[in-house]
Write a protein that holds these residues in place. Structure first.
Motif, mmCIF file in Angstrom:
data_model
loop_
_atom_site.group_PDB
_atom_site.id
_atom_site.type_symbol
_atom_site.label_atom_id
_atom_site.label_comp_id
_atom_site.label_asym_id
_atom_site.label_seq_id
_atom_site.Cartn_x
_atom_site.Cartn_y
_atom_site.Cartn_z
ATOM 1 N N ALA A 355 0.825 -1.207 0.000
ATOM 2 C CA ALA A 355 0.000 0.000 0.000
ATOM 3 C C ALA A 355 0.858 1.254 0.000
ATOM 4 O O ALA A 355 0.525 2.240 -0.669
ATOM 5 C CB ALA A 355 -0.933 -0.004 1.214
ATOM 6 N N HIS A 356 1.953 1.246 0.756
ATOM 7 C CA HIS A 356 2.851 2.403 0.749
ATOM 8 C C HIS A 356 3.349 2.685 -0.669
ATOM 9 O O HIS A 356 3.416 3.859 -1.087
ATOM 10 C CB HIS A 356 4.039 2.151 1.681
ATOM 11 C CG HIS A 356 3.760 2.470 3.111
ATOM 12 N ND1 HIS A 356 3.519 3.761 3.557
ATOM 13 C CD2 HIS A 356 3.691 1.668 4.215
ATOM 14 C CE1 HIS A 356 3.313 3.747 4.863
ATOM 15 N NE2 HIS A 356 3.403 2.497 5.286
ATOM 16 N N GLN A 357 3.684 1.651 -1.402
ATOM 17 C CA GLN A 357 4.166 1.849 -2.770
ATOM 18 C C GLN A 357 3.047 2.347 -3.682
ATOM 19 O O GLN A 357 3.262 3.230 -4.528
ATOM 20 C CB GLN A 357 4.748 0.541 -3.314
ATOM 21 C CG GLN A 357 5.942 0.015 -2.535
ATOM 22 C CD GLN A 357 7.097 1.005 -2.528
ATOM 23 O OE1 GLN A 357 7.300 1.765 -3.468
ATOM 24 N NE2 GLN A 357 7.856 1.022 -1.433
ATOM 25 N N LEU A 358 1.851 1.810 -3.526
ATOM 26 C CA LEU A 358 0.726 2.250 -4.356
ATOM 27 C C LEU A 358 0.386 3.708 -4.095
ATOM 28 O O LEU A 358 0.106 4.485 -5.026
ATOM 29 C CB LEU A 358 -0.493 1.366 -4.086
ATOM 30 C CG LEU A 358 -0.387 -0.095 -4.544
ATOM 31 C CD1 LEU A 358 -1.591 -0.888 -4.055
ATOM 32 C CD2 LEU A 358 -0.276 -0.173 -6.062
ATOM 33 N N ILE A 359 0.402 4.102 -2.811
ATOM 34 C CA ILE A 359 0.096 5.489 -2.469
ATOM 35 C C ILE A 359 1.165 6.422 -3.019
ATOM 36 O O ILE A 359 0.877 7.508 -3.536
ATOM 37 C CB ILE A 359 -0.041 5.637 -0.948
ATOM 38 C CG1 ILE A 359 -1.294 4.920 -0.458
ATOM 39 C CG2 ILE A 359 -0.092 7.106 -0.538
ATOM 40 C CD1 ILE A 359 -1.377 4.785 1.046
ATOM 41 N N ALA A 360 2.426 6.004 -2.934
ATOM 42 C CA ALA A 360 3.506 6.827 -3.470
ATOM 43 C C ALA A 360 3.389 6.966 -4.987
ATOM 44 O O ALA A 360 3.679 8.036 -5.548
ATOM 45 C CB ALA A 360 4.860 6.229 -3.101
ATOM 46 N N ALA A 361 2.938 5.901 -5.649
ATOM 47 C CA ALA A 361 2.754 5.981 -7.099
ATOM 48 C C ALA A 361 1.546 6.829 -7.450
ATOM 49 O O ALA A 361 1.555 7.567 -8.439
ATOM 50 C CB ALA A 361 2.602 4.572 -7.675
ATOM 51 N N GLY A 362 0.486 6.738 -6.631
ATOM 52 C CA GLY A 362 -0.696 7.559 -6.855
ATOM 53 C C GLY A 362 -1.627 7.024 -7.916
ATOM 54 O O GLY A 362 -2.720 7.564 -8.117
ATOM 55 N N GLU A 363 -1.238 5.962 -8.603
ATOM 56 C CA GLU A 363 -2.079 5.394 -9.654
ATOM 57 C C GLU A 363 -1.625 3.964 -9.918
ATOM 58 O O GLU A 363 -0.468 3.613 -9.675
ATOM 59 C CB GLU A 363 -1.960 6.214 -10.943
ATOM 60 C CG GLU A 363 -0.532 6.295 -11.469
ATOM 61 C CD GLU A 363 -0.398 7.127 -12.726
ATOM 62 O OE1 GLU A 363 0.517 6.867 -13.514
ATOM 63 O OE2 GLU A 363 -1.223 8.045 -12.903
ATOM 64 N N THR A 364 -2.538 3.180 -10.391
ATOM 65 C CA THR A 364 -2.206 1.808 -10.770
ATOM 66 C C THR A 364 -3.384 1.230 -11.528
ATOM 67 O O THR A 364 -4.531 1.663 -11.364
ATOM 68 C CB THR A 364 -1.909 0.938 -9.541
ATOM 69 O OG1 THR A 364 -1.518 -0.361 -9.970
ATOM 70 C CG2 THR A 364 -3.119 0.810 -8.634
ATOM 71 N N ARG A 365 -3.084 0.276 -12.369
ATOM 72 C CA ARG A 365 -4.139 -0.429 -13.096
ATOM 73 C C ARG A 365 -4.271 -1.878 -12.629
ATOM 74 O O ARG A 365 -5.004 -2.661 -13.230
ATOM 75 C CB ARG A 365 -3.845 -0.410 -14.601
ATOM 76 C CG ARG A 365 -3.854 0.990 -15.204
ATOM 77 C CD ARG A 365 -3.633 0.926 -16.721
ATOM 78 N NE ARG A 365 -3.654 2.246 -17.300
ATOM 79 C CZ ARG A 365 -2.582 3.016 -17.440
ATOM 80 N NH1 ARG A 365 -1.416 2.579 -16.980
ATOM 81 N NH2 ARG A 365 -2.663 4.198 -17.998
ATOM 82 N N GLU A 366 -3.571 -2.200 -11.575
ATOM 83 C CA GLU A 366 -3.592 -3.573 -11.076
ATOM 84 C C GLU A 366 -4.959 -3.891 -10.462
ATOM 85 O O GLU A 366 -5.447 -3.153 -9.599
ATOM 86 C CB GLU A 366 -2.498 -3.786 -10.031
ATOM 87 C CG GLU A 366 -1.096 -3.504 -10.525
ATOM 88 C CD GLU A 366 -0.624 -4.532 -11.540
ATOM 89 O OE1 GLU A 366 -1.347 -5.540 -11.758
ATOM 90 O OE2 GLU A 366 0.453 -4.330 -12.129
ATOM 91 N N PRO A 367 -5.604 -4.978 -10.852
ATOM 92 C CA PRO A 367 -6.944 -5.289 -10.321
ATOM 93 C C PRO A 367 -6.934 -5.643 -8.836
ATOM 94 O O PRO A 367 -7.971 -5.536 -8.175
ATOM 95 C CB PRO A 367 -7.377 -6.490 -11.180
ATOM 96 C CG PRO A 367 -6.105 -7.091 -11.691
ATOM 97 C CD PRO A 367 -5.162 -5.953 -11.870
ATOM 98 N N TRP A 368 -5.791 -6.084 -8.329
ATOM 99 C CA TRP A 368 -5.724 -6.480 -6.925
ATOM 100 C C TRP A 368 -5.517 -5.288 -5.988
ATOM 101 O O TRP A 368 -5.591 -5.427 -4.767
ATOM 102 C CB TRP A 368 -4.586 -7.477 -6.701
ATOM 103 C CG TRP A 368 -3.296 -7.119 -7.402
ATOM 104 C CD1 TRP A 368 -2.853 -7.613 -8.590
ATOM 105 C CD2 TRP A 368 -2.299 -6.182 -6.971
ATOM 106 N NE1 TRP A 368 -1.637 -7.063 -8.935
ATOM 107 C CE2 TRP A 368 -1.274 -6.174 -7.948
ATOM 108 C CE3 TRP A 368 -2.176 -5.356 -5.864
ATOM 109 C CZ2 TRP A 368 -0.144 -5.365 -7.840
ATOM 110 C CZ3 TRP A 368 -1.047 -4.545 -5.751
ATOM 111 C CH2 TRP A 368 -0.049 -4.549 -6.729
#
Length: 928
Positions: A355-368
């Motif tokens: 989650a820390h990495q996803l928040i830092a990225a701010g976007e993702t297309r990963e369904p999980w």
């Protein structure tokens, strides 16, 4: 330049130079981590010897010039005569082979140029960061190194400790020569850090900062100097005192980035990978993220550890990590974070790390991603990391793919924000209400939406939504909706009746609803009966939402109700507030303020109420803001802080406040403020508004707000005593026998409608009731009225002790306005008895009293007989008489009625009898 802990290295270089001057050339390689001070050492040594004993030729290699042929050699020759430069160009131009390689003739020609120069004068050639040298220049330097043993040339090379370097042949070649000396520089010790700081800062400051600076920098001199600059910059910008601790600011971040760009590309990639991961992780993971070999990554992490940037694979300070991340281009940084998240998820990493990495990225297309974010939010909430949980939920909401998911994610986000800051949930109320209406939310999430609406005064929406849900609810859901309906009836009784929702006031509460705090309170309010702590303790469920506990507790508008439940509810409320977020502490603090006010501690009540509004702004409070504001107004008026009270009156309040019991408390407190500043008509209007609201709510019962007592007080100020007496008699007619607090207030104000000689009996009864109820502030007012009544009838013997006790009681509960108003009365009663017997007392004469005389005098000033004083102090009556004789003589008074009030200090009167017994004289004759 500043060198610390480098004296040994300078001595080694000086010895090598001495040999060079005698025809024994040498190579010195300065090695160590990045920015450890190799450049500083090289240039300091060159400055000391250049132009005096040798000719210095210097150059600095750079990664940006690595692919520039002979770029480094051009720097070295830049400071030579034009003839040597032209000669070098000719040699190089004719010696480069067809494939671009440097031929032996060129290498020999370049070496001969330096050897010829050294024949005229000794040469000191210094090359910094030789690891970044271009390949052609490096070959020339190696060729020269093999031929300077019998020359007057000293070659100093600054090199980094690295593994897997592209310049490995340089170390291999040089290590074979016996005239090559390796000088390794280590980071500074803690003492060295203190010494380096002392060059820029005060010695005492440097010593105090040394340990912290060493922990942040690992002894890296470049970073230590940056911390000194940050501290000085902070001192220059400080408007008050200089900082007391370490300052890690912009200079430090700049130097960290500077260190990065002096690293090899692979080392830079590893440094960035560690910054992206942000926590200690397996070297294999760092290697994959940085796209280098595992062995290489391990060696480079060790290099970064030695440089002071990292400690055990993590950045020593958050500022260093943030500086590395900021050095990325935004698209590149986002790509690294997304790649890190995908790698962590693929290998089954912790959800919070992903989650820390996803928040830092701010976007993702990963369904999980949404499921991982919600799981991380739940874990973070349980561990108290509320802000991180909110970040997870915010991103999960933005990633939701359909209406149902968006509604659910918004509900979860609103609930998390509600726990931290209720005002933040307002932005979700419209969409959430629509989601409930369309059946996208069910169960606890729908109930939560209703509670948000009630809290923020959006009663019509809450009522409509509640009716819609109740039409189809069954079982436990119906019971929960009943509890919400109880909240609606408690907090908005008029709207509840106008809307026709729920059962009539006389109907019993659903047994399933009564098994909650709000249900228990509603039963008490509907039946207009006393509520006990046992009942509330039984009704207080551990799983009941904090918002309902809050509404139920603070809806008990009558003080005696709160006094009964506070010892039971405050501990659980405190525990719930601690788990639900910092802003809910304001609610707990407000409840403590009310409890302190009931105990008569005005100072503590004011401090708690002020802290409550500081901890949670009025927007967060919603309609509950009336509770702490009422407490602030009451305490400010009683303590004489009328300017503060005026500011509280001018604070904006929610429009729906006056539809709630909290609004009644606010109106009462505002009316008391109006009386304090001499606005009886405005006060009377507020008090009558309380009565009108209660009648509209069909709740004007004996245990509700005693607005008639307040209105009667205002009418007395307007000299409309008959109207006041009528209201007070109405209040007393229906007053329960156990409501001693209201009884004491009613009797005091009823006495004010009578003639002075008729007041003492009523005031005596009022004092007994208030003392039994623990109403210390009201008790002080009653004593003051009793003393004034005695004084008005000329009974100074009784007036004086009563006024003394009133003054002392006011001081104990910090009712400063009352205490100050009593001083003139005390002066007048003293003057009446002592005008013919000399001047009034001064405080300086009391200093002549011994400790024993002061104790006896204080008890005599309270109206005690000589025998009572003797029993109290365990001395004989004769000793009391002797002490009193000395007291009268020293203070120049004739008897105890003239004794000054300043004798009554807390230490003199500790352990005294109940205030009522002290204040109302008995029939015992006074001793002379």
């Amino acid at each position: 330049m500043v060198l610390v802990e480098r004296e040994t290295h300078l001595a080694q270089l000086s010895d090598l130079l001495e040999n060079c001057l005698h025809g024994a050339g040498s190579v010195a390689v300065l090695r160590g981590p990045v920015a450890v001070g190799k450049t500083e050492l090289l240039h300091t040594f060159a400055e000391r010897v250049a132009g005096v004993r040798v000719r210095f030729l210097g150059a600095t290699a750079s990664p940006t010039e690595r692919h520039l042929p002979f770029g480094l050699l051009s720097q070295i020759l830049h400071g030579t005569d034009a003839g040597y430069t032209q000669r070098a160009e000719t040699v190089i131009g004719g010696g480069v082979l067809a494939d671009g390689a440097v031929g032996p003739e060129a290498l020999e020609g370049v070496s001969r140029i330096f050897l010829d120069m050294s024949a005229d004068e000794p040469l000191l050639i210094g090359v910094d960061d030789v690891c970044h040298a271009d390949a052609d220049s490096l070959q020339c330097l190696l060729f020269l190194a093999r031929r300077l043993r019998r020359s007057r040339i000293m070659l100093i090379l600054g090199d980094q400790d690295r593994s897997g370097s592209r310049q490995a042949d340089l170390r291999t070649e040089l290590s074979r020569h016996p005239y090559c000396t390796q000088i390794r520089l280590a980071p500074l010790t803690c003492d060295g850090v203190a010494a380096l700081l002392a060059h820029d800062l005060d010695a005492h400051v440097a010593h105090s900062l040394a340990a912290g600076a060493f922990a942040v920098t690992g002894g890296n001199p470049l970073l230590v100097r940056a911390l000194a600059e940050d501290w000085e910059a902070s001192t220059r910008s400080a408007r008050t005192e200089p900082p007391t601790g370490l300052v890690v600011g912009d200079r430090f971040a700049e130097r960290v980035v500077s260190c990065l760009h002096r690293l090899e590309p692979d080392a830079l990639a590893v440094a960035r990978a560690v910054a992206v991961v942000g926590e200690t992780h397996r070297t294999e993971f760092i290697a994959r993220l940085a796209e280098v070999g595992t062995i290489e990554a391990r060696a480079l992490v060790e290099l970064l550890d030695e440089s002071g940037l990292l400690h055990r694979g993590r950045y020593r300070h958050r500022a260093a990590q943030e500086a590395v991340l900021r050095d990325f281009e935004a698209p590149g940084r986002i790509a690294w974070h997304r790649r890190a998240a995908a790698m962590l998820h693929a290998e089954g990493g912790r959800s919070t790390s992903i989650a820390h990495q996803l928040i830092a990225a701010g976007e993702t297309r990963e369904p999980w991603a949404p499921a991982v974010l919600r799981e991380s939010a739940a874990s973070a909430t349980a561990s108290g990391q509320v802000d991180f949980a909110l970040d997870c939920l915010e991103l999960a909401h933005s990633l939701a793919s359909d209406e149902q998911q968006r509604a659910v994610s918004r509900a979860v986000l609103a609930e998390a924000e509600w726990r931290v800051e209720p005002a933040r949930a307002v932005r979700h109320l419209g969409p959430l209400t629509d989601a409930v209406r369309h059946g996208l939310l069910t169960g606890r999430q729908s109930l939560a939406v209703l509670e948000y609406l009630l809290w923020h005064g959006r009663v019509d929406e809450a009522s409509t939504t509640l009716d819609r849900l109740a039409a189809t609810a069954t079982g436990p859901e119906a019971a929960e909706l009943g509890a919400v309906r109880a909240c609606l009836e408690l907090c908005y009784p008029a709207r509840h009746r106008r809307a026709g929702t729920g059962a009539p006031a006389s109907a019993p509460v659903d047994p399933r609803v009564s098994a909650s705090l709000v249900g228990t309170v509603l039963t008490a309010v509907r039946g207009d009966v006393a509520v006990s702590g046992d009942h509330l303790w039984q009704g207080l469920r551990t799983d009941e939402p904090l918002s309902r506990i809050s509404l139920g507790l603070l809806a008990l508008a009558r003080p005696e109700r709160l006094a009964t439940v506070a010892p039971w509810c405050l501990p659980m409320l405190a525990d719930a507030a601690g788990h639900d977020g910092p802003d809910w502490q304001g609610l707990f603090t407000a409840a403590r303020a009310d409890a302190a006010l009931l105990q008569g501690d005005l100072r503590a009540a004011g401090e708690f109420a002020s802290a409550a509004l500081d901890e949670s702004s009025r927007a967060h409070w919603g309609v509950l803001a009336g509770a702490p504001l009422a407490c602030l107004l009451t305490t400010a008026a009683e303590t004489g802080r009328l300017e503060d009270a005026a500011a509280y009156v001018n604070m904006p309040v929610p429009a729906a406040l006056l539809e709630t019991p909290f609004g009644l408390r606010y109106l009462r407190a505002r009316g008391q403020y109006h009386l304090a500043v001499g606005r009886p008509y405005a006060a009377l209007s507020d008090f009558r508004t309380c009565g009108r609201l209660l009648r509209d709510w069909q709740a004007d019962g004996p245990r509700q707000v005693p607005w008639r007592i307040d209105a009667a007080q205002a009418l007395v100020h307007l000299d409309r005593r008959d109207e006041a007496r009528t209201l007070l008699e109405e209040q007393l007619d229906g007053l329960p026998a156990d409501d001693l607090r209201a009884l004491g207030q009613a009797l005091r104000h009823l006495a004010a409608t009578l003639e002075p000689h008729e007041r003492p009996p009523l005031l005596t009864d009022a004092a007994e009731a208030s003392q039994a109820a623990g109403d210390r502030v009201e008790f002080a007012h009653i004593l003051a009225d009793l003393g004034s009544a005695y004084a008005a009838t000329g009974d100074s013997r009784r007036a004086r002790p009563a006024l003394r006790r009133a003054w002392r009681a006011a001081q104990e509960c910090h009712a400063e306005r009352l205490a100050q108003s009593l001083q003139p009365g005390l002066t007048r009663t003293t003057s009446a008895g002592a005008a013919s017997r000399g001047p009034r007392l001064g405080g300086d004469r009391a200093a002549d009293l011994s400790a024993a005389e002061r104790r006896v005098g204080a008890l005599a000033a309270q109206g005690r007989s000589n025998r009572q004083i003797a029993q109290r102090l365990c001395i004989t009556v004769s000793t009391v008489e002797q002490h009193l004789t000395q007291v009268y003589r020293k203070l120049q008074v004739r008897n105890r009625t003239d004794l000054p009030v300043f004798l009554e200090t807390p230490e003199n009167t500790s352990g005294a009898e109940p205030l009522l017994a002290q204040a109302i004289p008995d029939s015992a004759p006074y001793s002379p």
